[in-house]
Design a protein around this motif. Sequence first.
Motif, PDB file in Angstrom:
ATOM      1  N   GLY A   1       0.827  -1.194   0.000  1.00 22.12           N
ATOM      2  CA  GLY A   1       0.000   0.000   0.000  1.00 22.12           C
ATOM      3  C   GLY A   1       0.852   1.231   0.000  1.00 22.12           C
ATOM      4  O   GLY A   1       2.081   1.186   0.072  1.00 22.12           O
ATOM      5  N   LYS A   2       0.187   2.398  -0.120  1.00 25.72           N
ATOM      6  CA  LYS A   2       0.909   3.642  -0.147  1.00 25.72           C
ATOM      7  C   LYS A   2       0.232   4.595   0.817  1.00 25.72           C
ATOM      8  O   LYS A   2      -0.981   4.811   0.731  1.00 25.72           O
ATOM      9  CB  LYS A   2       0.863   4.198  -1.566  1.00 25.72           C
ATOM     10  N   LEU A   3       1.024   5.152   1.743  1.00 25.87           N
ATOM     11  CA  LEU A   3       0.472   6.095   2.705  1.00 25.87           C
ATOM     12  C   LEU A   3       1.028   7.476   2.409  1.00 25.87           C
ATOM     13  O   LEU A   3       2.221   7.641   2.215  1.00 25.87           O
ATOM     14  CB  LEU A   3       0.856   5.686   4.134  1.00 25.87           C
ATOM     15  N   VAL A   4       0.175   8.457   2.382  1.00 22.90           N
ATOM     16  CA  VAL A   4       0.620   9.831   2.173  1.00 22.90           C
ATOM     17  C   VAL A   4       0.015  10.682   3.266  1.00 22.90           C
ATOM     18  O   VAL A   4      -1.204  10.690   3.439  1.00 22.90           O
ATOM     19  CB  VAL A   4       0.178  10.353   0.791  1.00 22.90           C
ATOM     20  N   MET A   5       0.885  11.366   4.030  1.00 25.23           N
ATOM     21  CA  MET A   5       0.394  12.337   4.999  1.00 25.23           C
ATOM     22  C   MET A   5       0.786  13.711   4.489  1.00 25.23           C
ATOM     23  O   MET A   5       1.953  13.996   4.278  1.00 25.23           O
ATOM     24  CB  MET A   5       1.014  12.091   6.389  1.00 25.23           C
ATOM     25  N   PHE A   6      -0.195  14.555   4.281  1.00 23.69           N
ATOM     26  CA  PHE A   6       0.094  15.856   3.665  1.00 23.69           C
ATOM     27  C   PHE A   6       0.966  16.718   4.577  1.00 23.69           C
ATOM     28  O   PHE A   6       1.724  17.538   4.132  1.00 23.69           O
ATOM     29  CB  PHE A   6      -1.202  16.602   3.342  1.00 23.69           C
ATOM     30  N   SER A   7       0.840  16.493   5.886  1.00 21.12           N
ATOM     31  CA  SER A   7       1.583  17.326   6.811  1.00 21.12           C
ATOM     32  C   SER A   7       2.988  16.756   7.069  1.00 21.12           C
ATOM     33  O   SER A   7       3.775  17.353   7.774  1.00 21.12           O
ATOM     34  CB  SER A   7       0.842  17.415   8.141  1.00 21.12           C
ATOM     35  N   GLY A   8       3.243  15.585   6.566  1.00 20.24           N
ATOM     36  CA  GLY A   8       4.544  14.982   6.755  1.00 20.24           C
ATOM     37  C   GLY A   8       4.638  14.156   8.018  1.00 20.24           C
ATOM     38  O   GLY A   8       5.701  13.709   8.395  1.00 20.24           O
ATOM     39  N   ASP A   9       3.556  13.936   8.695  1.00 22.24           N
ATOM     40  CA  ASP A   9       3.574  13.121   9.913  1.00 22.24           C
ATOM     41  C   ASP A   9       3.950  11.685   9.572  1.00 22.24           C
ATOM     42  O   ASP A   9       3.295  11.034   8.771  1.00 22.24           O
ATOM     43  CB  ASP A   9       2.193  13.169  10.574  1.00 22.24           C
ATOM     44  N   PRO A  10       5.034  11.168  10.175  1.00 19.42           N
ATOM     45  CA  PRO A  10       5.529   9.862   9.752  1.00 19.42           C
ATOM     46  C   PRO A  10       4.887   8.685  10.461  1.00 19.42           C
ATOM     47  O   PRO A  10       4.838   7.610   9.911  1.00 19.42           O
ATOM     48  CB  PRO A  10       7.006   9.934  10.112  1.00 19.42           C
TER      49      PRO A  10
END
Length: 894
Positions: free
Chosen positions: A592-601
Amino acid sequence: MRKVFVIVFLFLLVEAVFVEALNPSLNDDVLGLIVFKSDIQDPYKKLKSWNEEDDTPCNWDGINCNPRSNRVTEVVLDGFGLSGRISRGLLRLQFLHRLSLAKNNLTGSISVSLAQLAYLKFLDLSENNLSGNIPGDYFQQCGPLRSISLANNKISGQIPESLSSCVTLASLNLSSNQFSGMVPSGIWSLNGLRSLDLSNNLLNGEIPVDIQGLSNLRALSLGRNKFMGEIPDEIGGCLLLRSIDLSENSLSGELPSTMQKLSLCSEFILRRNAFVGIVPEWIGEMKSLQILDLSENNFSGHIPTSIGELESLKVLKVSRNRISGSLPESLSSCVKLLELDVSHNSLAGTIPKTVGQLKSLNILDLSENLLYGIVPVEIGGATSLMELSLDKNSLTGEIPSSVGYCSSLVSLSLSHNSLTGPVPEALAKLTYLQSVDLSFNKLTGVLPKQLGDLGHLSFFNISHNQLQGELPSSGFFNTISPYSVSANPSLCGAAVNRSCSTVMPKPIVLNPNSTDSSPNTVPQSIRHEKKILSISALIAIGAAAVIFVGVIAITVLNIRVRSAAPRSAAAALTFSGGDDFSHSPSTDANSGKLVMFSGDPDFSTGAHALLNKDCELGRGGFGAVYRTVLGDGHPVAIKKLTVSSLVKSQEDFEREVRKLGKVHHHNLVTLEGYYWTPSLQLLIYEFVAGGNLYKHLHEGSGGCFLSWNDRFNIIIGTAKSLAHLHQKNVIHYNLKSSNVLIDSSGEPKVADYGLARLLPMLDRYVLSSKIQSALGYMAPEFACKTVKITEKCDVYGFGVLVLEVVTGKRPVEYMEDDVVVLCDMVRGALEEGRVEDCIDARMQGKFPADEVIPVMKLGLICTSQVPSNRPDMGEVVNILELIRYPSEGQDELV
Ligand SMILES: *[C@@H]1O[C@H](CO)[C@@H](O)[C@H](O)[C@H]1NC(C)=O
Ligand SMILES: *[C@@H]1O[C@H](CO)[C@@H](O)[C@H](O)[C@H]1NC(C)=O
Ligand SMILES: *[C@@H]1O[C@H](CO)[C@@H](O)[C@H](O)[C@H]1NC(C)=O
Ligand SMILES: *[C@@H]1O[C@H](CO)[C@@H](O)[C@H](O)[C@H]1NC(C)=O
Ligand SMILES: *[C@@H]1O[C@H](CO)[C@@H](O)[C@H](O)[C@H]1NC(C)=O
Ligand SMILES: *[C@@H]1O[C@H](CO)[C@@H](O)[C@H](O)[C@H]1NC(C)=O
Ligand SMILES: *[C@@H]1O[C@H](CO)[C@@H](O)[C@H](O)[C@H]1NC(C)=O
């Protein structure tokens, strides 16, 4: 009276001795008339001047004498209102030329043998109440009689055979009696006869070939009898015939071609017989024809082109035959035509444009044929038209506005066609209109209000169309029958028993110049409406059914997804920060692919939430929402999309989600990131504590209900969020109270926006069933394939939400045997002036009416049925601010 009796006594017993001794001839006239007078009643004293003491009757009313002989030549008592019997006294008037007693109420039989009077030429007893038979030998001693009229009495029996003795007879009128049997053959040899009227009796037999004996005949009227057989060829010998009326008999056969010789004939009426064959081409030879009535026979074939040669033609009727073909263009040469009736045939083809050239035409009846094509614009040229009937054809296209030039129009019938488009406003110019039948067409649009100004209207039938909006409310429309407006599902008004909303197209009028501050009234003039209560109810009910099925399907999907999800979610997480997205195009279902717009890891710690039912916050059309806490301790809401089979390709999905991620507003729930695998998609949102508006309004526990101030804040915050979305070209599609979250400080935050973009196409079915799933919020255009869905659907949902917030009632409430649609309820209450009853009672009256009521009206305006009638959200925000802070202007909300 005594004197009269004395005179009569004298007359009867001693006339020879006494009277003739004085002045025999003169007193014959006086005494004859006095005796006549003694036998009748004269209620109007018309015979007052008839004084038996006068030497001469020549100055009496109704009497004329020969100036030289002073003998009575004329007795003309027409319309004197006399009743009684015709007395023998008249036989004394030996020099009588004319006896006319027409239009009285004389009764009894004609036993006095007036025909004996040696000089009598004109005998008119018409329009009385005479009855009985006329003896066969009555006219045996017929003198110089030229004209006999017994018309309009109740005389029965046979026409006396002896009439054939009246060889000088020019006119015989026996019409409208009860004469029966055959016409005595001697009549047909009265060579001097110019006019023979036997109409409206009970005569039978055939028209004999002897008719050619009537070589001077001008007018022949045998209508309304029981004549049978064919018209004899010999009729062509009556060359002087000007008028032939054979209507309403049982005549049959074809028209004899000898009739074309009757070039002087101007009236030819064969209505209601059993004639067959074609309408002959030679009809064009009867050049003088003004009236040609062949209606109600069994004629077939075409209307001959030669009809155009009849330049004097005023009336052409061929209705109710079996005529086929098309209307000949040549008809336009008949420029004097007043009436054209070809109804009830099998005419096909289009309506000739040349109709417009018939400037004199009063009546045009083409109804009940097989005509197709349009109503030609040229119809407007028929400026004398009073009656236009085109009903029961297959006409298409719009009603031309040019009909407004037919300024004499009294009756317009276009029913039972396939006409489309609106009812032209130009109709309202036709001030003489009395009857309009447009029923059974496919007309659309709103009826022009001006129609209410038509002062003579007494019938206006628009039933069975697709007209919409408000019926004109003035004039005839006040009392229009419900049967005249039925079967137009979108019409409203009293007559259709369906209330119209109180809103207008651009309902908010901000008039900074006005000093009048009565914001609670909506002027009558701006009541304008295009709504359908039943359709919104239907949509609501339809949607409910679809949702039920949808819920089952989603549940099944969930079970399948749940077993695969946690592992993959935890297995391969790719991280990305800010707007700099990293692409890892993977087709592997397990990665899967996770994207957090705020950059939260640190997301992984929250994955467990997907399995944990306790963390579930709620479920919507798109899927379940879970609460979880990220590594840094900040809580998020994760929405697991349950429509994954419908979701777009990864590329499209990511593009749309990123777009949503860029939308930031104080009153929107922020989208913080997403997770994608081919079989599972998650959306990661800002977590909002405090629950949703639905719970606050409808499930709130006692005591902590929202104040008006809270409510107003929620309304304006929601409005601002939508205005912002629309500015960013995002349509919410799914506004409802359960999607408005309330944060700890009472601020509304709108969630679930724009998710429809994640679906492969904006399928209306999907939109209405999955997204706009909440009953009552769905804008009516979702039901209408031809209307484009715009951001105005959110305005509708917002309007419903406003009403929900103010009233505390659900958009659709199910009662025991009723469904109450909130906006209709409020609209009705506003119309009836009791809108305050709708305000949420839990506020216990603690609200400023000058805010609440304008807000409700705004809600109603937003729920206008026609999208373009709704304000846009920017306007809504401005209006709300004006309502809250009216001091900023002298502005008025009308
Ligand atoms: C005509 O005369 C009859 C009998 O005399 C009478 O009954 C009737 O009322 C009269 N009708 C009129 C219209 O005068
Ligand atoms: C004709 O006479 C009858 C009775 O004699 C009367 O009832 C009727 O009203 C009369 N009709 C007219 C038109 O006067
Ligand atoms: C016969 O008399 C009636 C009644 O007066 C009248 O209406 C009609 O025109 C007359 N017929 C003719 C041919 O003159
Ligand atoms: C008209 O003519 C057709 C055939 O010519 C016949 O079948 C039909 O019965 C006729 N109709 C009438 C009303 O006379
Ligand atoms: C209007 O037309 C319809 C259909 O032709 C008919 O059923 C209805 O009775 C008409 N209305 C009135 C008031 O006559
Ligand atoms: C109009 O509707 C109301 C409520 O639905 C009903 O009670 C009434 O009888 C209706 N009136 C007519 C004329 O149909
Ligand atoms: C308000 O008044 C101004 C000047 O008197 C005028 O120009 C303007 O048209 C008015 N506006 C409205 C909405 O009446």
